[in-house]
Scaffold this motif. Structure first.
Motif, PDB file in Angstrom:
ATOM      1  N   THR A  87       0.836  -1.203   0.000  1.00 20.48           N
ATOM      2  CA  THR A  87       0.000   0.000   0.000  1.00 20.48           C
ATOM      3  C   THR A  87       0.870   1.252   0.000  1.00 20.48           C
ATOM      4  N   ARG A  90       2.636   1.576  -3.389  1.00 25.30           N
ATOM      5  CA  ARG A  90       1.686   2.087  -4.379  1.00 25.30           C
ATOM      6  C   ARG A  90       1.587   3.604  -4.312  1.00 25.30           C
ATOM      7  N   ASN A 120      -0.351  -2.023  -6.295  1.00 27.13           N
ATOM      8  CA  ASN A 120      -1.774  -1.967  -5.970  1.00 27.13           C
ATOM      9  C   ASN A 120      -2.440  -3.332  -6.144  1.00 27.13           C
ATOM     10  N   SER A 121      -1.969  -4.095  -7.128  1.00 27.79           N
ATOM     11  CA  SER A 121      -2.558  -5.423  -7.378  1.00 27.79           C
ATOM     12  C   SER A 121      -2.325  -6.377  -6.204  1.00 27.79           C
ATOM     13  N   LYS A 122      -1.386  -6.028  -5.321  1.00 28.23           N
ATOM     14  CA  LYS A 122      -1.086  -6.848  -4.135  1.00 28.23           C
ATOM     15  C   LYS A 122      -1.657  -6.222  -2.860  1.00 28.23           C
ATOM     16  N   SER A 123      -2.467  -5.170  -3.014  1.00 30.85           N
ATOM     17  CA  SER A 123      -3.015  -4.448  -1.864  1.00 30.85           C
ATOM     18  C   SER A 123      -4.452  -4.877  -1.589  1.00 30.85           C
ATOM     19  N   GLU A 126      -7.354  -2.919  -3.533  1.00 29.87           N
ATOM     20  CA  GLU A 126      -6.987  -2.757  -4.946  1.00 29.87           C
ATOM     21  C   GLU A 126      -8.090  -2.108  -5.774  1.00 29.87           C
ATOM     22  N   GLN A 127      -9.312  -2.625  -5.679  1.00 28.49           N
ATOM     23  CA  GLN A 127     -10.388  -2.156  -6.549  1.00 28.49           C
ATOM     24  C   GLN A 127     -10.809  -0.719  -6.258  1.00 28.49           C
ATOM     25  N   LYS A 130      -7.761   1.417  -7.866  1.00 26.89           N
ATOM     26  CA  LYS A 130      -7.405   1.160  -9.265  1.00 26.89           C
ATOM     27  C   LYS A 130      -7.877   2.243 -10.241  1.00 26.89           C
TER      28      LYS A 130
END
Length: 242
Positions: A87, A90, A120-123, A126-127, A130
């Motif tokens: 996070t 990101r 972000n894809s690992k947070s 994410e959605q 994004k």
């Protein structure tokens, strides 16, 4: 201080620094945030060291001290990598991209946005985040002669917006539409979305976003050879910038 609670003191100083920045008290904010870094360093509290350093880098960036911002941010990135704080990574990479955009460094802007999207894809959230990152990447492509890549990424943002047409999603959608329209020389749509974006940011009282929205409208009117209206928006831009 009375309780001799160092962690609580660190939070108090950190949040004071946040508020001072929002109030435009930049020198005081810098001192508070540096004090917070010192307190949390002694406590070996990596998460809050990251928070304070990230806030410092944003503060410096707001005032065009880009070298100082980069220094704080790079130190924070080292901490974030050691602790696998995706996070924080990101946010740090996103802020690096924002600074690269301000200094007309398109290559590093796009590189950092891609790094931000990967983190972000690992947070966990994410959605939620994004759309912000996608919007920035789309604009970066559109503004740097990569219209095909911009439109390809826009498809994903459009799907997200159709599923949730909330107020925040609308801001990112409109922001991208104005830039895409301008890149395609569709100046009437660029003006329509540009005016809506300016109004949305004025409602949120985001002075930096208002500043860039004014500049964008100036560029659109300049492209339409309407120098009178262009100069009005450029004047608004430079007034805020100064």
């Amino acid at each position: 201080l009375k309780a001799k609670n160092k962690r609580l003191l660190g939070y108090a100083v950190l949040y004071t620094g946040y508020n001072q920045s929002d109030l435009g008290q930049f020198s005081k904010s810098s001192m508070s945030l540096k004090e917070a870094v010192n307190v949390f360093t002694k406590l070996k509290d990596t998460f809050n060291i990251l928070s304070a350093k990230n806030a410092l880098s944003i503060l410096y960036s707001k005032n065009a001290f880009y070298e100082e911002a980069e220094k704080e941010r790079n130190e924070a990135i080292v901490f974030a990598k050691k602790t696998n704080s995706n996070t924080s990574l990101r946010n740090l990479y996103f802020n690096a991209a924002e600074d690269a955009n301000k200094t007309n460094d398109a290559v590093n802007q796009i590189i950092n946005l891609k790094k931000s999207l990967l983190a972000n894809s690992k947070s966990a959230d994410e959605q939620m985040v994004k759309p912000i990152l996608l919007a920035s990447l789309i604009k970066a492509y559109a503004e740097n002669d990569s219209l095909a890549l911009a439109e390809d990424n826009f498809k994903e943002l459009e799907v997200i917006y159709r599923e949730d047409k909330g107020h925040e999603k609308r801001i990112y959608f409109v922001d991208v539409k104005k830039v895409l329209s301008f890149a395609k020389a569709n100046y009437n749509d660029a003006l329509k979305y540009g005016e809506e974006y300016l109004l949305l940011q004025k409602q949120k009282k985001k002075y930096e976003e208002v500043m860039f929205a004014e500049k964008f409208l100036g560029e659109v009117y300049k492209s339409k050879n309407d120098n009178n209206k262009a100069n009005i928006h450029f004047l608004n831009y430079y007034t805020i910038k100064d």
